[in-house]
Design a protein around this motif. Structure first.
Motif, PDB file in Angstrom:
ATOM      1  N   GLY A 170      48.389  38.233  42.990  1.00 15.28           N
ATOM      2  CA  GLY A 170      48.557  37.234  44.052  1.00 15.28           C
ATOM      3  C   GLY A 170      47.896  37.610  45.348  1.00 15.28           C
ATOM      4  O   GLY A 170      47.618  36.731  46.172  1.00 15.28           O
ATOM      5  N   SER A 171      47.612  38.899  45.552  1.00 13.71           N
ATOM      6  CA  SER A 171      46.943  39.310  46.771  1.00 13.71           C
ATOM      7  C   SER A 171      45.465  38.940  46.690  1.00 13.71           C
ATOM      8  O   SER A 171      44.900  38.834  45.602  1.00 13.71           O
ATOM      9  CB  SER A 171      47.085  40.818  46.977  1.00 13.71           C
ATOM     10  N   PRO A 172      44.796  38.724  47.832  1.00 13.29           N
ATOM     11  CA  PRO A 172      43.373  38.354  47.812  1.00 13.29           C
ATOM     12  C   PRO A 172      42.509  39.376  47.089  1.00 13.29           C
ATOM     13  O   PRO A 172      41.591  39.008  46.346  1.00 13.29           O
ATOM     14  CB  PRO A 172      43.008  38.262  49.301  1.00 13.29           C
ATOM     15  N   GLU A 173      42.806  40.668  47.301  1.00 13.20           N
ATOM     16  CA  GLU A 173      42.011  41.706  46.666  1.00 13.20           C
ATOM     17  C   GLU A 173      42.178  41.682  45.145  1.00 13.20           C
ATOM     18  O   GLU A 173      41.214  41.856  44.393  1.00 13.20           O
ATOM     19  CB  GLU A 173      42.390  43.079  47.217  1.00 13.20           C
ATOM     20  N   TYR A 174      43.390  41.443  44.701  1.00 17.95           N
ATOM     21  CA  TYR A 174      43.662  41.397  43.262  1.00 17.95           C
ATOM     22  C   TYR A 174      42.968  40.195  42.622  1.00 17.95           C
ATOM     23  O   TYR A 174      42.362  40.303  41.551  1.00 17.95           O
ATOM     24  CB  TYR A 174      45.166  41.331  43.016  1.00 17.95           C
ATOM     25  N   ILE A 175      43.051  39.061  43.286  1.00 17.57           N
ATOM     26  CA  ILE A 175      42.415  37.847  42.763  1.00 17.57           C
ATOM     27  C   ILE A 175      40.905  38.033  42.658  1.00 17.57           C
ATOM     28  O   ILE A 175      40.279  37.647  41.670  1.00 17.57           O
ATOM     29  CB  ILE A 175      42.761  36.635  43.655  1.00 17.57           C
ATOM     30  N   GLN A 176      40.292  38.639  43.697  1.00 16.99           N
ATOM     31  CA  GLN A 176      38.861  38.888  43.656  1.00 16.99           C
ATOM     32  C   GLN A 176      38.505  39.836  42.519  1.00 16.99           C
ATOM     33  O   GLN A 176      37.494  39.659  41.829  1.00 16.99           O
ATOM     34  CB  GLN A 176      38.376  39.462  44.985  1.00 16.99           C
ATOM     35  N   GLY A 177      39.329  40.849  42.304  1.00 20.30           N
ATOM     36  CA  GLY A 177      39.082  41.779  41.207  1.00 20.30           C
ATOM     37  C   GLY A 177      39.138  41.102  39.853  1.00 20.30           C
ATOM     38  O   GLY A 177      38.325  41.381  38.970  1.00 20.30           O
ATOM     39  N   VAL A 178      40.092  40.191  39.687  1.00 14.95           N
ATOM     40  CA  VAL A 178      40.200  39.444  38.434  1.00 14.95           C
ATOM     41  C   VAL A 178      38.986  38.545  38.237  1.00 14.95           C
ATOM     42  O   VAL A 178      38.424  38.454  37.139  1.00 14.95           O
ATOM     43  CB  VAL A 178      41.501  38.623  38.402  1.00 14.95           C
ATOM     44  N   LEU A 179      38.551  37.870  39.305  1.00 15.38           N
ATOM     45  CA  LEU A 179      37.364  37.015  39.225  1.00 15.38           C
ATOM     46  C   LEU A 179      36.124  37.826  38.847  1.00 15.38           C
ATOM     47  O   LEU A 179      35.305  37.384  38.029  1.00 15.38           O
ATOM     48  CB  LEU A 179      37.137  36.297  40.559  1.00 15.38           C
ATOM     49  N   ASN A 180      36.004  39.008  39.453  1.00 13.97           N
ATOM     50  CA  ASN A 180      34.867  39.880  39.108  1.00 13.97           C
ATOM     51  C   ASN A 180      34.882  40.221  37.620  1.00 13.97           C
ATOM     52  O   ASN A 180      33.860  40.150  36.938  1.00 13.97           O
ATOM     53  CB  ASN A 180      34.920  41.160  39.927  1.00 13.97           C
ATOM     54  N   ALA A 181      36.069  40.606  37.123  1.00 11.94           N
ATOM     55  CA  ALA A 181      36.181  41.011  35.720  1.00 11.94           C
ATOM     56  C   ALA A 181      35.872  39.854  34.772  1.00 11.94           C
ATOM     57  O   ALA A 181      35.174  40.021  33.769  1.00 11.94           O
ATOM     58  CB  ALA A 181      37.578  41.570  35.454  1.00 11.94           C
TER      59      ALA A 181
END
Length: 495
Positions: free
Chosen positions: A54-65
């Motif tokens: 739910g955090s912005p950093e986590y969401i970006q990491g998921v999108l990258n993956a």
């Protein structure tokens, strides 16, 4: 005085005053310490929150993956393109053999790269070779040069993407040695190039090795998505394989090269289009993130491909009097290979120029390799991947908008590119030659003339690609059994 209570004695009052002052000083001293503790606590809390779903950093990491996973699938799908292209450019009696090679090569590449190649390429080691985390056994991202998630990619995603690239390097070889190589020899060579040669030279560039920073130039060799690391490596290995194998029966007569047309340009064209689409995983995926630069890389890639196709069409039309479909196909692929090294750092105009030059180069390169060097390359793999891989790598030193010679960046980047091409090329030629000669001396690398004439589908696999359909009865287009066997007897088996 001696009978006064302790609370009223002067000595005790003095002690109380001193203690009070010290207590006040202690409390004042605690203020900055408390502030430091609060700040550290807040930073730790934010860091913990950043790694939470739910955090912005986590969401970006998921999108990258997710994006890199999709890109890996696109690159894997390129194996279908290579299979269709090579099959169409070759004769129908060898279709099963070619499809078998292109299918099994990715399976072989995956296992070889999983066992040792990935660690040799990205594992911690020295400037020459990596190591550690064999068989993808480590769960520590640092073992493979990655940052922890979500700042870095998960290990499985990164591995799958890189394994797809490794498979591409091995597949390039298949086209140049088509229609006369022993199946077992190709299988063993694929294991060797993906498990040893490709990852070691790749470590020099993408694994933090010796070419990533060339000290006396103040810069490193730059190859964003693998014009040299992938395509030229496959091209050098293909060149040595084709040279050691020798030409197909009937290819050269009285010192003249004879055309041996493929059996299905429809299939070859389909293969080209599949490869064009797959390249949008190859180049944009090499950004290793889902960010604003991905669409830019996709556009430069597409522009160079289009320019390569147009250029090859025009040049072949002017040179031979008619537009050659095989050259249109190879021109598009040459543009794609040419832009792969610099797709992240060239302008749109630069991408078009790179593609135009690549399309012209491939037309003349195919002719030179075929008629001057007399190296039989049925699909033009050497010209597309080796020659234009080198051109694309040099183009970085010319057209990169920050370090390129044409943009005021000086000659250092260009020199670094040339050093990288020569270093990786020399190493690949050496190892490939050793591998091919070792295989020739042991299992043998070329089928017997009778098998080659009959076709590898029957000789090697015991089946036909087009069972029930009308087929040509001759082994070569304009020659019969007697001509082919005469050529075979004069040359003898390459085993």
């Amino acid at each position: 005085m001696g009978n006064k209570p302790w609370s009223q004695r002067p000595q005790l009052s003095a002690l109380r005053m001193l203690w009070g002052r010290r207590s006040t000083l202690n409390w004042i001293a605690c203020i900055p310490l408390s502030a430091i503790i609060v700040v550290i606590w807040e930073v730790a809390a934010q860091a913990q929150e950043a790694a939470q779903p739910g955090s912005p950093e986590y969401i970006q990491g998921v999108l990258n993956a997710i994006w890199i996973l999709i890109a890996a699938i696109l690159v894997i799908f390129m194996n279908a393109g290579f299979g269709m292209l090579e099959t169409g450019f070759c004769r129908q009696k060898n279709a099963v053999n070619i499809l078998s090679k292109n299918l099994i090569v990715f399976a072989l590449a995956t296992l070889s790269f999983w066992a040792i190649g990935f660690s040799l390429m990205f594992g911690s080691g020295n400037g020459f070779i990596g190591g550690g985390g064999w068989f993808l056994s480590s769960t520590d991202p640092a073992t493979y040069g990655l940052d922890p998630f979500p700042g870095g990619l998960p290990i499985p995603v990164f591995f799958l993407f890189q394994a797809a690239f490794a498979g591409t390097a091995a597949t390039i070889v298949s086209g140049a040695v088509a229609e006369r190589i022993e199946f077992i020899a190709f299988v063993l060579f694929s294991l060797l190039i993906v498990g040893i040669s490709y990852p070691i030279s790749g470590h020099w560039v993408w694994g933090g090795g010796m070419l990533s920073d060339i000290g006396f130039l103040g810069t490193g060799f730059s190859d964003f998505a693998g014009s040299t690391v992938v395509h030229s490596v496959g091209g050098w290995a293909a060149l040595m394989g084709a040279a050691i194998l020798g030409p197909r029966l009937g290819k050269y007569e009285d010192g003249q090269a004879r055309a041996i047309p493929g059996h299905s340009m429809s299939i070859a064209t389909l293969g080209c289009l599949i490869l064009w689409i797959g390249w949008f995983g190859f180049n944009p995926g090499s950004q290793l993130a889902a960010d604003e630069f991905v669409p830019y890389i996709a556009v430069t890639t597409n522009l160079a491909a289009a320019a390569g196709g147009v250029s090859a069409t025009a040049v072949s039309w002017l040179k031979d009097g008619k537009p050659d479909l095989s050259m249109i196909i190879n021109g598009i692929l040459a543009g794609l290979v040419g832009i792969t090294a610099g797709c992240d750092g060239v302008s749109y105009l630069g991408a078009v120029i790179i593609g135009l030059i690549a399309g012209a180069i491939v037309v003349y390169s195919v002719g030179i390799i075929d008629t001057v060097l007399k190296i039989d390359d049925p699909v033009g793999a050497i010209s597309v991947h080796l020659v234009n891989g080198a051109w694309g790598t040099i183009a970085v030193g010319l057209f990169n908008t920050e370090s390129g010679l044409f943009y005021g960046g000086g000659a250092n980047q260009l020199m670094a590119q040339i050093i990288g091409i020569l270093t990786i090329g020399g190493f690949t030629v050496l190892l490939s030659t050793i591998f091919w000669l070792a295989l020739k001396a042991t299992v043998g690398i070329r089928v017997h003339p009778e098998q080659e004439f009959e076709g590898l589908d029957i000789a090697e696999h015991g089946m036909e690609a087009y069972s029930g359909f009308l087929k040509e009865s001759s082994g070569v287009r304009s020659g019969g059994m007697a001509d082919a066997m005469k050529a075979a007897s004069s040359k003898g088996s390459s085993d």
